[in-house]
Write a protein that holds these residues in place. Sequence first.
Motif, mmCIF file in Angstrom:
data_model
loop_
_atom_site.group_PDB
_atom_site.id
_atom_site.type_symbol
_atom_site.label_atom_id
_atom_site.label_comp_id
_atom_site.label_asym_id
_atom_site.label_seq_id
_atom_site.Cartn_x
_atom_site.Cartn_y
_atom_site.Cartn_z
ATOM 1 N N ARG A 30 -3.043 1.147 -6.396
ATOM 2 C CA ARG A 30 -3.736 -0.150 -5.910
ATOM 3 C C ARG A 30 -2.994 -1.239 -6.441
ATOM 4 N NH1 ARG A 30 -9.190 -0.968 -4.861
ATOM 5 N NH2 ARG A 30 -9.795 -3.041 -4.864
ATOM 6 N N PHE A 74 0.719 -1.309 0.126
ATOM 7 C CA PHE A 74 0.074 0.119 0.035
ATOM 8 C C PHE A 74 0.879 1.334 0.022
ATOM 9 C CE2 PHE A 74 -4.048 -1.853 2.076
ATOM 10 C CZ PHE A 74 -4.196 -2.770 0.965
ATOM 11 N N MET A 85 -8.766 -1.288 -0.029
ATOM 12 C CA MET A 85 -7.432 -0.924 -0.039
ATOM 13 C C MET A 85 -6.880 0.042 0.984
ATOM 14 S SD MET A 85 -5.721 -2.478 -2.334
ATOM 15 C CE MET A 85 -6.228 -4.228 -2.855
#
Length: 279
Positions: free
Chosen positions: A151, A104, A135
Amino acid sequence: MKFEGTDSYVATGDLTVAVNAAVTLERPLLVKGEPGTGKTELARQVAQGLGLEMIEWNIKSTTKAQQGLYEYDAVSRLRDSQLGDERVHDVNNYIRKGKLWQAFDADEKMVLLIDEIDKADIEFPNDLLQELDRMEFHVYETGQTVRARHRPIVIITSNNEKELPDAFLRRCFFHYIRFPDLETMKQIVDVHHPGIKEQLLTTALTQFYEIREQAGLKKKPSTSEVLDWLKLLLAEDLDAEDLKRDGADALPRLHGALLKNEQDVHLFERLAFMARRSR
């Protein structure tokens, strides 16, 4: 961004369609198939083919979903407080980022491999539902919310050792890697052992598929095992004639590369014994 396979990985048409569909939908790609059919290698080749870095999270039976987010080392903080260490005043010094957090937080798009998810506890997939869907996740010790800057492409592999929850499956794009047919296997062999003699290859693969189809076999040899076997045959400089078997010798040459347990070896020994008795 489209995956079309690589020079070192033979990707069938349906597999490339699955990878690109998952990328387009921004859904995790759940890949199932027999052990040794290239599920883990697929993630590495997708990263290579798309020019991306990869983060690999290998799942074990003791792995918890929280470890993929972060781990808070309260014991070290307590010890440092007793020793008067100044680090104790910043809780971030005791938080270790997990693989999801690393993906991330990356400066560019990554491939995140969650390998052999079915090894973990049945609740493991459910514990990752929200994080993989949104996410993002919350760090309770610091009060911050970690959101994916880019992403990642998530590829999840499973050997089908246990069923995965329906709620988790709904969030994935699914693909089952079928065991390669003879022609596809020849293409795979050509990538790893280019220039192998056609007669040797045909004889070896014929024996290989006969072994896989033998009734009562406990563990069928996989793609990785036939590649190892062929490597040994080439190292021993054997040819097609050397591989010929009669009923009295049911075990293939260098069978230890293909048969990985005593039950299967005994099965072929019994077949040879029965063939000798029937003569």
